[in-house]
Design a protein around this motif. Sequence first.
Motif, PDB file in Angstrom:
ATOM      1  N   TYR A   1       6.302   4.183  12.771  1.00  0.00           N
ATOM      2  CA  TYR A   1       6.498   4.046  14.223  1.00  0.00           C
ATOM      3  C   TYR A   1       8.147   3.152  14.306  1.00  0.00           C
ATOM      4  CZ  TYR A   1       4.412  -0.482  13.539  1.00  0.00           C
ATOM      5  OH  TYR A   1       4.128  -1.898  13.054  1.00  0.00           O
TER       6      TYR A   1
ATOM      7  N   THR B   1      10.749   0.684  16.760  1.00  0.00           N
ATOM      8  CA  THR B   1      10.917  -0.025  18.296  1.00  0.00           C
ATOM      9  C   THR B   1      12.171  -0.782  18.194  1.00  0.00           C
ATOM     10  OG1 THR B   1       9.915  -1.783  19.470  1.00  0.00           O
ATOM     11  CG2 THR B   1       9.672  -2.403  17.130  1.00  0.00           C
TER      12      THR B   1
ATOM     13  N   SER C   1       2.828   4.237  24.363  1.00  0.00           N
ATOM     14  CA  SER C   1       2.634   5.735  24.857  1.00  0.00           C
ATOM     15  C   SER C   1       1.459   6.180  24.080  1.00  0.00           C
ATOM     16  CB  SER C   1       3.722   6.454  24.433  1.00  0.00           C
ATOM     17  OG  SER C   1       4.242   6.535  23.104  1.00  0.00           O
TER      18      SER C   1
ATOM     19  N   ASN D   1      10.654   0.277  23.606  1.00  0.00           N
ATOM     20  CA  ASN D   1      10.827   1.637  23.355  1.00  0.00           C
ATOM     21  C   ASN D   1      10.131   2.047  21.970  1.00  0.00           C
ATOM     22  OD1 ASN D   1      12.589   1.953  25.480  1.00  0.00           O
ATOM     23  ND2 ASN D   1      14.488   1.750  24.077  1.00  0.00           N
ATOM     24  N   TYR D   2       8.727   1.837  21.905  1.00  0.00           N
ATOM     25  CA  TYR D   2       8.027   2.036  20.705  1.00  0.00           C
ATOM     26  C   TYR D   2       8.148   3.730  20.683  1.00  0.00           C
ATOM     27  CZ  TYR D   2       6.228  -2.534  20.040  1.00  0.00           C
ATOM     28  OH  TYR D   2       6.037  -4.019  19.766  1.00  0.00           O
ATOM     29  N   LYS D   3       8.193   4.289  19.563  1.00  0.00           N
ATOM     30  CA  LYS D   3       7.893   5.548  19.133  1.00  0.00           C
ATOM     31  C   LYS D   3       7.190   5.692  18.008  1.00  0.00           C
ATOM     32  CE  LYS D   3      12.463   6.658  21.395  1.00  0.00           C
ATOM     33  NZ  LYS D   3      13.833   7.576  21.068  1.00  0.00           N
TER      34      LYS D   3
ATOM     35  N   SER E   1       7.989   9.448  15.039  1.00  0.00           N
ATOM     36  CA  SER E   1       9.226  10.180  15.538  1.00  0.00           C
ATOM     37  C   SER E   1      10.294  10.300  14.259  1.00  0.00           C
ATOM     38  CB  SER E   1       9.994   9.097  16.190  1.00  0.00           C
ATOM     39  OG  SER E   1      10.122   7.854  15.844  1.00  0.00           O
TER      40      SER E   1
END
Length: 300
Positions: A64, A66, A239, A269-271, A274
């Motif tokens: 992840y 951020t 999310s 904006n954690y993804k 990705s």
Amino acid sequence: MKNILKSIPIWILILILYSCKSVDLRTDYVKNESSQTLEEKGRQLLIESSNKMGYDQLANSEVYETVANFQWKGLWPLMPMNALPGNLNKDIQFRFATNSFDGQVEYLEGRKEGLVQGLQSWEGYKTCVDHKEITRHEHDRYLWGLATYHYLIEAPLTIKDAEIVRYAGEKEFEGKTYETVYVTWGNETPNKQYDRFLIYINKETRFIDLAELTIGDFFLPMPKGLQHATVQWDREKASNGTYLPSTTYIQLGKPRDKQKHVYKYTTRNYKFDSFKKSKLYPVAGLESYGTSKKFTNDQM
């Protein structure tokens, strides 16, 4: 230097100059009650809290990222305590492999824009976004910073598996009731080798709102008066369903009002998943340690 010292609150100078004992985060509960009973209750609370915050969803991701932004108060930026120099009020990008200490920080703006510092299997490296060349290094501050900020995000996922866990009783803080859990490794009593945590679990929400901890392996020698800190978290639902830190407050000593911090940093904006996990493993041939410290079998 004289002007800087005059501007530092006197209580900090007292801590630095006169505190010579190791911090003992054990409560009377931990010292006096049955260890087996306290361990069962403590582990159960940590598991319940982790699940309540959705960390089982984070565990389903491989990697992840951020965006973080650090803000230091007063004259603290003049002290050599910043583990990621160049981050003051500048956006940086953290990329982490879940359930490990492997990760990267990329500077998104400022004088270091484009620089990537990484930690893989407790080995440091650096590169630039536009170049594939990897340079190995052992700059302790970057290694400490990457491991620490990674851990502060993932602690609810991993700390429940610590070697020593003890329920530590209830505490009141700012009008809220918390159930506390004492966590460490190796030996329950204060020692130089292992860090110790006192986790505060909000009795109403079951979230981990804050933790007291010791800092025994800072990248610079630390007076014992500065080896006791408090971390407080504001959390938002990401999310993937996990309530991850949105603002983290770092304080010296016992918990106080959030605004009485040395520094704070936001993470946004954690993804999840990705990018390819291989991005975090550019150095070939290194042994994988997961959440273990190098050269030991001790879980952090």
